[in-house]
Design a protein around this motif. Structure first.
Motif, mmCIF file in Angstrom:
data_model
loop_
_atom_site.group_PDB
_atom_site.id
_atom_site.type_symbol
_atom_site.label_atom_id
_atom_site.label_comp_id
_atom_site.label_asym_id
_atom_site.label_seq_id
_atom_site.Cartn_x
_atom_site.Cartn_y
_atom_site.Cartn_z
ATOM 1 N N PHE A 166 1.022 -1.615 7.663
ATOM 2 C CA PHE A 166 1.245 -2.197 8.985
ATOM 3 C C PHE A 166 -0.065 -2.687 9.582
ATOM 4 C CE2 PHE A 166 1.294 -1.997 13.569
ATOM 5 C CZ PHE A 166 2.433 -2.730 13.880
ATOM 6 N N GLY A 167 -1.126 -1.905 9.409
ATOM 7 C CA GLY A 167 -2.417 -2.291 9.959
ATOM 8 C C GLY A 167 -2.910 -3.616 9.399
ATOM 9 N N GLU A 168 -2.703 -3.836 8.107
ATOM 10 C CA GLU A 168 -3.102 -5.116 7.506
ATOM 11 C C GLU A 168 -2.307 -6.268 8.097
ATOM 12 O OE1 GLU A 168 -3.166 -5.300 3.278
ATOM 13 O OE2 GLU A 168 -4.956 -4.026 3.121
ATOM 14 N N ALA A 195 -3.571 -9.506 10.568
ATOM 15 C CA ALA A 195 -3.256 -10.904 10.268
ATOM 16 C C ALA A 195 -2.553 -11.555 11.453
ATOM 17 C CB ALA A 195 -2.387 -10.991 9.019
ATOM 18 N N ALA A 196 -1.650 -10.821 12.101
ATOM 19 C CA ALA A 196 -0.933 -11.362 13.259
ATOM 20 C C ALA A 196 -1.879 -11.575 14.440
ATOM 21 C CB ALA A 196 0.203 -10.414 13.649
ATOM 22 N N LEU A 197 -2.809 -10.653 14.647
ATOM 23 C CA LEU A 197 -3.775 -10.794 15.743
ATOM 24 C C LEU A 197 -4.667 -12.009 15.541
ATOM 25 C CD1 LEU A 197 -4.784 -7.053 16.215
ATOM 26 C CD2 LEU A 197 -3.647 -8.494 17.918
ATOM 27 N N GLN A 198 -5.003 -12.303 14.301
ATOM 28 C CA GLN A 198 -5.824 -13.475 14.021
ATOM 29 C C GLN A 198 -5.028 -14.768 14.202
ATOM 30 O OE1 GLN A 198 -7.577 -13.032 10.124
ATOM 31 N NE2 GLN A 198 -8.569 -11.096 10.647
ATOM 32 N N ALA A 199 -3.739 -14.735 13.844
ATOM 33 C CA ALA A 199 -2.921 -15.944 13.903
ATOM 34 C C ALA A 199 -2.395 -16.222 15.313
ATOM 35 C CB ALA A 199 -1.751 -15.820 12.927
ATOM 36 N N HIS A 200 -1.885 -15.190 15.991
ATOM 37 C CA HIS A 200 -1.267 -15.360 17.318
ATOM 38 C C HIS A 200 -1.586 -14.143 18.180
ATOM 39 C CE1 HIS A 200 0.970 -18.792 15.743
ATOM 40 N NE2 HIS A 200 1.330 -18.040 14.730
ATOM 41 N N PRO A 201 -2.804 -14.020 18.671
ATOM 42 C CA PRO A 201 -3.218 -12.809 19.395
ATOM 43 C C PRO A 201 -2.402 -12.521 20.651
ATOM 44 C CG PRO A 201 -4.854 -14.561 19.614
ATOM 45 C CD PRO A 201 -3.894 -15.002 18.561
ATOM 46 N N ASP A 202 -1.879 -13.547 21.308
ATOM 47 C CA ASP A 202 -1.142 -13.323 22.552
ATOM 48 C C ASP A 202 0.188 -12.610 22.328
ATOM 49 O OD1 ASP A 202 -3.156 -14.534 23.934
ATOM 50 O OD2 ASP A 202 -2.153 -16.474 24.100
ATOM 51 N N LEU A 223 0.833 -1.195 0.000
ATOM 52 C CA LEU A 223 0.000 0.000 0.000
ATOM 53 C C LEU A 223 0.875 1.254 0.000
ATOM 54 C CD1 LEU A 223 -2.646 -1.121 2.648
ATOM 55 C CD2 LEU A 223 -2.819 -1.243 0.154
ATOM 56 N N ALA A 224 0.335 2.350 -0.482
ATOM 57 C CA ALA A 224 1.101 3.596 -0.544
ATOM 58 C C ALA A 224 1.414 4.135 0.851
ATOM 59 C CB ALA A 224 0.329 4.641 -1.354
ATOM 60 N N ASP A 225 0.520 3.878 1.799
ATOM 61 C CA ASP A 225 0.684 4.364 3.172
ATOM 62 C C ASP A 225 1.237 3.237 4.043
ATOM 63 O OD1 ASP A 225 0.517 5.382 5.720
ATOM 64 O OD2 ASP A 225 -1.645 5.725 5.677
ATOM 65 N N PRO A 226 2.446 3.383 4.588
ATOM 66 C CA PRO A 226 3.012 2.295 5.391
ATOM 67 C C PRO A 226 2.224 2.003 6.665
ATOM 68 C CG PRO A 226 4.373 4.263 5.557
ATOM 69 C CD PRO A 226 3.373 4.520 4.470
#
Length: 215
Positions: free
Chosen positions: A32-34, A38-45, A25-28
């Motif tokens: 980062f938000g994307e 993905a990280a919160l869904q995979a390993h929320p802890d 994306l043009a905006d880093p």
């Protein structure tokens, strides 16, 4: 110095899908938000765990794990004791880098920038959102400073708990938040044969510039 065979022989293969310029994306911050979602869904802890790297006035570095508590257009925020080693470093040299490593996704993000101290009101608000035990520990400890015995800390916590048994624990003036204002991001995606994908965003006068880096 000889290599330890048990360590030097270790290997790991990266098998995740590639990362292409058209994917970025043009905006880093949006990128980062994307990745954070993905990280919160995979390993929320562990998703919000990040390495904070600082250096003192003489250039000696230090790194430790802290927890990301907020991020937005203003920057990336965490909370700590201002008297801690990181607090002393940031007073001497208000520049730092954050690193997120999400092993299950084979991804890493580095964010570099200047660090600003948040207002006491910001720190106080978050302090009172924490569990009471965490509030007591933060208020009773002079972080990173020597102590003769764990019992001393436990006694301080107990005394503070008794002193405020019926009321709110005051947020110390020496405890609060920091915000790193990004000047550079790097997104890393593991690939086969260590031919990893790396993209770096650099803030320029005309906006964010994106470039691919060699692995």
């Amino acid at each position: 110095m000889s290599n330890t065979p048990e360590i030097s022989a270790l290997r790991r293969e990266y098998v995740a899908a590639g990362l292409h310029r058209d994917d970025m994306l043009a905006d880093p911050l949006a990128q980062f938000g994307e990745w954070m979602q993905a990280a919160l869904q995979a390993h929320p802890d562990d998703a919000t765990s990040m390495t904070l790297a600082t250096a003192d006035a003489d250039g000696w570095p230090a790194a430790r794990i802290v927890l990301l508590k907020r991020y937005d257009a203003d920057g990336f925020c965490w909370f700590t004791d201002f008297r801690s080693e990181k607090g002393q470093h940031l007073q001497q040299n208000p520049q730092a880098e954050l690193m997120f490593y999400w092993r299950g996704l084979e991804r890493q993000v580095r964010i570099r920038g200047r660090v600003e101290q948040l207002t006491h009101a910001d720190g106080e608000t978050y302090f009172h959102q924490r569990p009471r035990g965490s509030q007591l520990s933060a208020a009773a400890s002079t972080q990173s400073h020597p102590v003769d015995h764990r019992t001393t800390l436990e006694q301080r916590v107990a005394a503070l708990d008794n002193a405020h048994a019926e009321g709110v624990i005051p947020c110390p003036e020496t405890w609060g938040g920091y915000c790193l204002v990004p000047q550079q991001y790097e997104f890393w995606q593991g690939r086969e044969n260590r031919l990893h994908d790396r993209f770096r965003y650099i803030l320029t006068a005309s906006g964010w510039m994106l470039e691919r880096l060699q692995p």
